[in-house]
Motif scaffolding. Structure first.
Motif, PDB file in Angstrom:
ATOM      1  N   ALA A 199      -2.029  46.484  19.626  1.00 19.07           N
ATOM      2  CA  ALA A 199      -3.082  46.110  18.678  1.00 19.07           C
ATOM      3  C   ALA A 199      -3.469  44.645  18.803  1.00 19.07           C
ATOM      4  O   ALA A 199      -2.613  43.756  18.836  1.00 19.07           O
ATOM      5  CB  ALA A 199      -2.625  46.422  17.258  1.00 19.07           C
ATOM      6  N   GLU A 249      -5.880  43.443  16.662  1.00 17.49           N
ATOM      7  CA  GLU A 249      -6.223  43.069  15.293  1.00 17.49           C
ATOM      8  C   GLU A 249      -5.294  43.800  14.327  1.00 17.49           C
ATOM      9  O   GLU A 249      -5.174  45.023  14.384  1.00 17.49           O
ATOM     10  CB  GLU A 249      -7.682  43.425  14.968  1.00 17.49           C
ATOM     11  N   ASP A 272      -3.083  47.845   8.929  1.00 17.63           N
ATOM     12  CA  ASP A 272      -4.099  48.421   9.810  1.00 17.63           C
ATOM     13  C   ASP A 272      -3.967  47.816  11.204  1.00 17.63           C
ATOM     14  O   ASP A 272      -4.044  46.595  11.362  1.00 17.63           O
ATOM     15  CB  ASP A 272      -5.492  48.139   9.259  1.00 17.63           C
ATOM     16  N   SER A 313      -5.612  47.926  15.056  1.00 18.39           N
ATOM     17  CA  SER A 313      -6.801  48.309  15.814  1.00 18.39           C
ATOM     18  C   SER A 313      -6.651  47.857  17.261  1.00 18.39           C
ATOM     19  O   SER A 313      -6.263  46.720  17.527  1.00 18.39           O
ATOM     20  CB  SER A 313      -8.050  47.666  15.200  1.00 18.39           C
ATOM     21  N   GLU A 373     -12.526  52.324  19.055  1.00 14.58           N
ATOM     22  CA  GLU A 373     -12.423  53.138  17.838  1.00 14.58           C
ATOM     23  C   GLU A 373     -11.018  53.697  17.613  1.00 14.58           C
ATOM     24  O   GLU A 373     -10.834  54.623  16.822  1.00 14.58           O
ATOM     25  CB  GLU A 373     -13.440  54.290  17.860  1.00 14.58           C
ATOM     26  N   ARG A 374     -10.049  53.151  18.297  1.00 12.80           N
ATOM     27  CA  ARG A 374      -8.667  53.582  18.053  1.00 12.80           C
ATOM     28  C   ARG A 374      -8.061  52.691  16.971  1.00 12.80           C
ATOM     29  O   ARG A 374      -8.121  51.467  17.065  1.00 12.80           O
ATOM     30  CB  ARG A 374      -7.827  53.490  19.324  1.00 12.80           C
ATOM     31  N   PHE A 375      -7.480  53.333  15.977  1.00 13.47           N
ATOM     32  CA  PHE A 375      -6.848  52.567  14.907  1.00 13.47           C
ATOM     33  C   PHE A 375      -5.779  53.427  14.237  1.00 13.47           C
ATOM     34  O   PHE A 375      -5.763  54.651  14.370  1.00 13.47           O
ATOM     35  CB  PHE A 375      -7.883  52.109  13.868  1.00 13.47           C
ATOM     36  N   ARG A 392      -3.475  53.408  10.438  1.00 11.47           N
ATOM     37  CA  ARG A 392      -3.211  52.778   9.138  1.00 11.47           C
ATOM     38  C   ARG A 392      -1.978  53.418   8.532  1.00 11.47           C
ATOM     39  O   ARG A 392      -1.854  54.648   8.466  1.00 11.47           O
ATOM     40  CB  ARG A 392      -4.405  52.954   8.204  1.00 11.47           C
ATOM     41  N   GLY A 402      -5.578  57.809  10.961  1.00 11.05           N
ATOM     42  CA  GLY A 402      -6.249  57.064  12.009  1.00 11.05           C
ATOM     43  C   GLY A 402      -6.707  57.952  13.143  1.00 11.05           C
ATOM     44  O   GLY A 402      -6.708  59.190  13.048  1.00 11.05           O
TER      45      GLY A 402
END
Length: 234
Positions: A118, A120, A134, A136, A140-142, A144, A158
């Motif tokens: 990640a 972010e 969260d 990221s 668009e992969r994330f 939570r 997610g």
């Protein structure tokens, strides 16, 4: 006669002392009866958590925070947090998911890689007693992860790049086991709500609503404290 007249004031004094001594006991006995009545009345109220629910740490804590929030949501946009610290914080939750087999192996590995990569990471407090992390990784992969103040992983959602093999019914059962909620024997299938392929479950004893869902690669696992009255309105 003189002796009798002398003894009368003494007898009156002794009687008054005895009455004064006994009064607190009468008061406490009456108060105990009032409190017992109040407890019985409270126990009969359906919104109160059952004895079994109070024995379970997850049910007890989520019930507490539901009562504290009084149904008022909180809004927290979140703020950046040190990625290494966040990874260490969520590590136990990821390990618990893997150990219980909640996610298919490919999704579990993808989730772990996303957390490791990640770029972010933010932390927020989306509800009373809850902290969300969260992660990221772009495209668009994330992922939570919500933790209660007591350390329970009460929500995971997610899109980790693939939803292949995610079976909501199996995921819900494994997630329930992971949270230590299998002791409640009154779990029932609830009516599906929303999009995707949701599998919701409800326990009145625990006053918990648990759901697993997936919709076009986006997956969700969550457990929430819901009163029987609120559940009846679903």
């Amino acid at each position: 006669m003189k002796l009798r007249n002398a003894l009368l004031p003494l007898a009156g004094t002794l009687a008054l002392m005895a009455l004064c001594t006994a009064l607190p006991f009468f008061w406490f006995a009456l108060r105990d009866r009032q409190l017992d009545g109040a407890v019985q009345t409270a126990a009969a109220r359906p919104e109160f958590l059952s004895a079994a629910g109070r024995e379970n740490p997850v049910a007890r804590e989520l019930y507490y925070w539901r009562e504290q929030s009084d149904g008022v949501p909180t809004y927290d946009a979140g703020e950046p947090v040190d990625a290494a610290t966040a990874r260490q914080t969520v590590l136990s939750g990821l390990q618990a998911l893997r150990g219980a087999g909640v996610l298919p192996d490919a999704m579990q590995t993808a989730a772990e890689e996303l957390v490791a990569e990640a770029v972010e990471v933010t932390v927020s407090h989306p509800a009373d007693g809850m902290t969300a992390y969260d992660f990221s990784a772009g495209e668009e992969r994330f992922l939570r992860l919500w933790y209660s103040d007591g350390g329970a992983l009460v929500q995971v959602n997610g899109n980790v790049g693939s939803g292949d093999g995610f079976d909501p019914a199996a995921a819900a059962a494994a997630y329930r086991t992971m949270l230590g909620l299998d002791d409640f024997t009154d779990w029932e299938d609830a009516a599906p709500r929303g999009y995707g392929d949701p599998v919701p479950l409800y326990s009145a004893d625990a006053q918990l609503y648990l759901v697993a869902n997936i919709d076009r690669g986006y997956f969700n696992l969550s457990v929430t404290s819901v009163s029987p009255e609120a559940y009846a309105e679903f």
